[in-house]
Design a protein around this motif. Structure first.
Motif, PDB file in Angstrom:
ATOM      1  N   SER A 240       8.479   3.940   9.250  1.00 54.81           N
ATOM      2  CA  SER A 240       8.405   5.343   9.023  1.00 54.81           C
ATOM      3  C   SER A 240       8.180   6.594  10.022  1.00 54.81           C
ATOM      4  O   SER A 240       8.258   7.546   9.949  1.00 54.81           O
ATOM      5  N   PRO A 291      -3.763  21.126  -0.376  1.00 52.66           N
ATOM      6  CA  PRO A 291      -2.605  20.692   0.062  1.00 52.66           C
ATOM      7  C   PRO A 291      -1.219  21.019  -0.670  1.00 52.66           C
ATOM      8  O   PRO A 291      -0.230  21.398  -0.069  1.00 52.66           O
TER       9      PRO A 291
ATOM     10  N   VAL B  47       0.726  13.950  -1.218  1.00 50.58           N
ATOM     11  CA  VAL B  47       0.421  14.975  -2.250  1.00 50.58           C
ATOM     12  C   VAL B  47       1.436  14.358  -3.516  1.00 50.58           C
ATOM     13  O   VAL B  47       2.630  14.021  -3.388  1.00 50.58           O
ATOM     14  N   HIS B  48       0.310  14.010  -4.633  1.00 56.65           N
ATOM     15  CA  HIS B  48       1.286  13.272  -5.770  1.00 56.65           C
ATOM     16  C   HIS B  48       0.124  13.530  -6.978  1.00 56.65           C
ATOM     17  O   HIS B  48      -1.004  13.325  -6.834  1.00 56.65           O
ATOM     18  N   PRO B  49       0.881  13.488  -8.144  1.00 52.85           N
ATOM     19  CA  PRO B  49      -0.082  13.505  -9.330  1.00 52.85           C
ATOM     20  C   PRO B  49      -1.025  12.459  -9.513  1.00 52.85           C
ATOM     21  O   PRO B  49      -2.436  12.714 -10.000  1.00 52.85           O
ATOM     22  N   ASP B  52      -4.050  13.092  -7.635  1.00 50.23           N
ATOM     23  CA  ASP B  52      -4.805  14.500  -8.098  1.00 50.23           C
ATOM     24  C   ASP B  52      -5.956  14.034  -9.136  1.00 50.23           C
ATOM     25  O   ASP B  52      -6.905  14.486  -9.258  1.00 50.23           O
ATOM     26  N   GLN B  76     -13.722  17.863  -0.012  1.00 55.74           N
ATOM     27  CA  GLN B  76     -12.366  18.426   0.670  1.00 55.74           C
ATOM     28  C   GLN B  76     -11.206  17.509   0.406  1.00 55.74           C
ATOM     29  O   GLN B  76     -11.216  16.394   1.025  1.00 55.74           O
ATOM     30  N   TYR B  77     -10.267  17.899  -0.274  1.00 60.19           N
ATOM     31  CA  TYR B  77      -9.235  17.132  -0.516  1.00 60.19           C
ATOM     32  C   TYR B  77      -8.115  17.383   0.379  1.00 60.19           C
ATOM     33  O   TYR B  77      -7.521  18.593   0.480  1.00 60.19           O
ATOM     34  N   SER B  78      -7.733  16.588   1.229  1.00 59.53           N
ATOM     35  CA  SER B  78      -6.663  16.956   2.193  1.00 59.53           C
ATOM     36  C   SER B  78      -5.439  15.893   2.223  1.00 59.53           C
ATOM     37  O   SER B  78      -5.680  14.785   2.811  1.00 59.53           O
ATOM     38  N   ALA B  79      -4.289  16.331   1.642  1.00 59.24           N
ATOM     39  CA  ALA B  79      -3.199  15.342   1.754  1.00 59.24           C
ATOM     40  C   ALA B  79      -2.149  15.626   2.383  1.00 59.24           C
ATOM     41  O   ALA B  79      -1.860  16.726   2.431  1.00 59.24           O
ATOM     42  N   GLN B  81       1.772  15.738   3.631  1.00 60.50           N
ATOM     43  CA  GLN B  81       2.854  16.432   2.868  1.00 60.50           C
ATOM     44  C   GLN B  81       3.914  15.346   2.554  1.00 60.50           C
ATOM     45  O   GLN B  81       4.744  15.327   1.459  1.00 60.50           O
ATOM     46  N   ALA B  83       4.580  10.925   2.883  1.00 65.68           N
ATOM     47  CA  ALA B  83       3.896   9.392   2.898  1.00 65.68           C
ATOM     48  C   ALA B  83       4.222   8.860   4.413  1.00 65.68           C
ATOM     49  O   ALA B  83       5.216   7.907   4.594  1.00 65.68           O
ATOM     50  N   ASN B  84       3.690   9.417   5.400  1.00 64.80           N
ATOM     51  CA  ASN B  84       3.999   9.161   6.722  1.00 64.80           C
ATOM     52  C   ASN B  84       2.811   8.728   7.658  1.00 64.80           C
ATOM     53  O   ASN B  84       1.878   9.500   7.569  1.00 64.80           O
ATOM     54  N   GLN B  87       1.435  11.025   9.990  1.00 60.73           N
ATOM     55  CA  GLN B  87       0.955  12.410   9.608  1.00 60.73           C
ATOM     56  C   GLN B  87      -0.316  12.341   8.972  1.00 60.73           C
ATOM     57  O   GLN B  87      -1.183  13.142   9.152  1.00 60.73           O
ATOM     58  N   ILE B  91      -4.034  14.090   9.767  1.00 62.31           N
ATOM     59  CA  ILE B  91      -5.105  14.693   8.808  1.00 62.31           C
ATOM     60  C   ILE B  91      -6.416  14.136   9.020  1.00 62.31           C
ATOM     61  O   ILE B  91      -7.388  14.937   8.993  1.00 62.31           O
ATOM     62  N   ALA B 177       5.422   1.031   1.808  1.00 63.25           N
ATOM     63  CA  ALA B 177       4.007   0.962   1.228  1.00 63.25           C
ATOM     64  C   ALA B 177       3.602  -0.419   0.737  1.00 63.25           C
ATOM     65  O   ALA B 177       4.426  -1.107  -0.102  1.00 63.25           O
TER      66      ALA B 177
END
Lengths: 319, 322
Positions: A240, A291, B47-49, B52, B76-79, B81, B83-84, B87, B91, B177
């Motif tokens: 990736s 986010p 970021v994904h349901p 959540d 503190q939720y920090s996702a 953007q 799936a890397n 990245q 974060i 994944a």
């Protein structure tokens, strides 16, 4: 003295983007007490290093009026090739590193050849080539990272020198090289001529295709360098790598005064643009912004930054 | 007399010192450290349901700790953007620089995340992993369920529905994944054990509902006699369900889904999907925060907290609908 300084600021095309960056840094440091701590500054420098190398490459192509959307895929694919050479084939890590840089340059050259020989628009062609390099990456790895990268090269990705990450110094070195090429050599002048008006450049006797091929190859080299440094940083060759290096460098270049139409701007301006994006992304996380809002906030600030720079350009007539 | 007085004072002094020392020891014991407030950062894969729901569980745990102890807990939720790994590492690094009381992470790739986790440990910031396996050489508490068991439950359910005979397909999630790859591998292994089951196709949906729908439609076109589906990610079965509806194959093609996204629950209620083998994201978020809080109080925490998997069927689906 003051008048000279004011005159320099008004006439310098970079003063707008530098001013915006300074403003964002001041606001960020007021909003978050953690922004100016040494650890945070190091991580800003490190993330700027990787995206910065692709930004330098993309800005040079944009000066020519070209784009290469496969640079991220080249970086990721070269990282995987490097992983295979080092781990599966047991090649000396330094030799593998150097080989991957050559392979990256060849991929860039291949893109350039397809653009110049087939007279294809680089935007469309490189979207396709991104699929080819990214697809080959998945075919080879089956999506699984290559682990066990020799620790010898770990310093290049994770090490520090004079308090700053090694990749940052490497990026600075290539920024100097890129600025020297574009601003101080005949090749650089040809780049601006080709980017301003390709037909006119040809009529003037400039071998435009050679110039384009050279820049495409250099861009591929820088993408491979970023990919290999990321492999060194992660200690594994992730398929990736490079996925997020597509649009950011183009936005950074535009913010930094390199339009997609070509002919003006510098890699230095583009790096300031990348720094603006990097600082915004950093402070958004420090402030704990949701986010779901991050992309919107980040995008809006980028639009404001471009607008401020554009307004100041028109006002001061700096172009 | 002076000597006696001095001896008494000395003896009292020794006793007092011993008392202070013993009470200090008690205060320093595992799980006895108390803080007025805690701040934990939750870093999911993307970021994904599904995440959540993890965040929801984390917030529930924060409220529970506040209710029981009076200490404030900020989540503190920090996702990332996308799936890397690079990245996600950035974060995590940014989270480290805010000096939280702990970081809760769902690793995108244990080998790729290892360096930054070590950096957090060097900075003295505790880490809890959820939905992940430990990077090599690290011994962090993991919270989550067994991915392989989850996939095996789905595969066995499909075999049962087909009476051990039929052509089936597996929808892969994101090929990079590890948990998606493991689920696909485990489902394949279960099918391989049954001679009557033939895996005729494998799709890749990149954890995206539209891609899953396109892939499923194409696979069902190419294999008109397909009997059933299993998936390796939460988005996959939602897209497959839509493709089954579009192809007018409800009841003809069986679907055993994965996880408990609201769209998945609707598909079960509509009868498009038979069931779904679900991990419990809310519980994973809840117990990750509880574990993090315990670490912050100085407690010694277990290597793994198993939140288990559950089969959602038409009989119990209503209990999962919020």
């Amino acid at each position: 003295m003051l008048r000279k300084a004011m005159g320099f600021m008004v006439s310098n095309p970079l003063s707008g983007v530098v001013g915006v960056l300074a403003l964002i840094v001041v606001v960020a440091s007021l909003l978050s007490e953690n922004f100016l701590n040494s650890y945070n500054l190091v991580i800003i420098a490190r993330s700027l290093a990787f995206i910065g190398m692709i930004t330098i490459a993309q800005s040079m192509l944009m000066i020519l009026g070209e784009l290469d959307l496969s640079l991220g895929a080249i970086g990721g694919f070269c990282g995987v090739i490097g992983g295979i050479l080092m781990v599966k084939l047991g090649l000396n890590p330094w030799l593998a590193f150097a080989l991957c840089l050559v392979i990256g340059a060849l991929f860039g050259l291949l893109n350039g050849l397809l653009v110049t020989l087939l007279r294809l628009p680089s935007l469309v062609l490189t979207i396709g080539m991104a699929g080819v390099y990214g697809g080959l990456n998945l075919v080879i790895t089956k999506g699984v990272a290559i682990t066990g990268i020799p620790a010898d090269i770990g310093f290049l990705g994770s090490g520090k020198w004079a308090g700053l990450p090694v990749p940052f110094w490497i990026m600075l070195l290539f920024l100097i090289v890129a600025c020297f090429i574009t601003l101080k050599t005949p090749f650089g002048r040809y780049m601006y001529a080709v980017g301003s008006n390709l037909s006119a450049a040809r009529m003037l006797g400039i071998r435009a295709d050679r110039v384009r091929l050279g820049v495409f190859a250099f861009a591929g080299f820088l993408a491979a360098l970023a990919g290999m440094l990321m492999v060194a940083r992660l200690g594994s060759a992730q398929p990736s790598i490079g996925d997020s290096w597509v649009l950011g460098p183009i936005a950074a270049s535009v913010i930094g005064g390199v339009p997609t139409t070509g002919g003006i701007g510098t890699p230095l301006g583009a790096i300031f643009g990348a720094a603006i994006i990097g600082v915004i992304e950093n402070v958004i996380v420090l402030l704990g912004i949701s986010p779901y809002w991050q992309s919107m906030v980040s995008g809006a600030i980028v639009v404001i930054a471009i607008s401020l720079d554009s307004i100041s350009r028109r006002y001061f007539k700096r172009d | 007399m002076k000597i006696v007085k001095a001896s008494v004072v000395l003896a009292l002094g020794i006793l007092a010192s011993a008392g202070v020392a013993s009470s200090a020891l008690a205060a320093d014991g595992p799980g006895t450290e108390k803080h007025d407030s805690y701040r934990f950062v939750v870093v999911p894969k993307v970021v994904h349901p599904w995440f959540d729901k993890v965040n929801q569980g984390a917030q529930q745990a924060a409220a529970a700790i506040k209710a029981q102890t009076g200490s404030d807990v900020e989540i503190q939720y920090s996702a990332p953007q996308s799936a890397n790994v690079a990245q996600q590492n950035e974060i995590i690094e940014r989270a480290i620089s805010t000096r939280p009381d702990g970081i809760i992470v769902d690793l995108l790739d244990p080998s790729g995340n290892r360096t930054v986790l070590q950096e957090a440990q060097e900075q003295g910031i505790p880490i809890t992993l959820f939905d992940s396996i430990n990077p090599e050489g690290m011994n962090l508490t993991t919270v989550g369920s067994d991915f392989c068991e989850q996939a095996e439950m789905a595969a066995n359910r499909l075999i049962e529905l087909l009476d051990g005979q039929g052509k089936v397909a597996i929808m892969m999630g994101v090929p990079t994944a590890p948990n998606h790859a493991e689920r696909a591998r485990c489902a394949q292994a279960v099918f391989d054990e049954h001679e009557g089951i033939d895996v005729v196709a494998t799709g890749v949906d990149n954890d995206d509902i539209n891609t899953a729908q396109q892939q499923a439609s194409a696979i069902m076109q190419a294999n008109p006699d397909l009997d059933g589906w299993v998936a390796s990610d939460a988005a996959g079965p939602v897209g497959i369900g839509q493709a089954i509806k579009e192809a007018d194959k409800v009841g003809k093609v069986q679907l055993v889904g994965l996880d408990d996204l609201s769209q998945m629950l609707v598909l079960i209620k509509e009868g498009v999907a038979d069931s779904s083998s679900a991990s419990r994201p809310t519980m994973q978020g809840y117990w990750s925060v509880i574990n993090m809080w315990q670490l912050a109080t100085g407690a010694i925490t277990p290597n793994h907290i198993d939140t288990g998997n559950v089969m959602i069927t038409p009989d119990n689906v209503d209990s999962f609908v919020e």
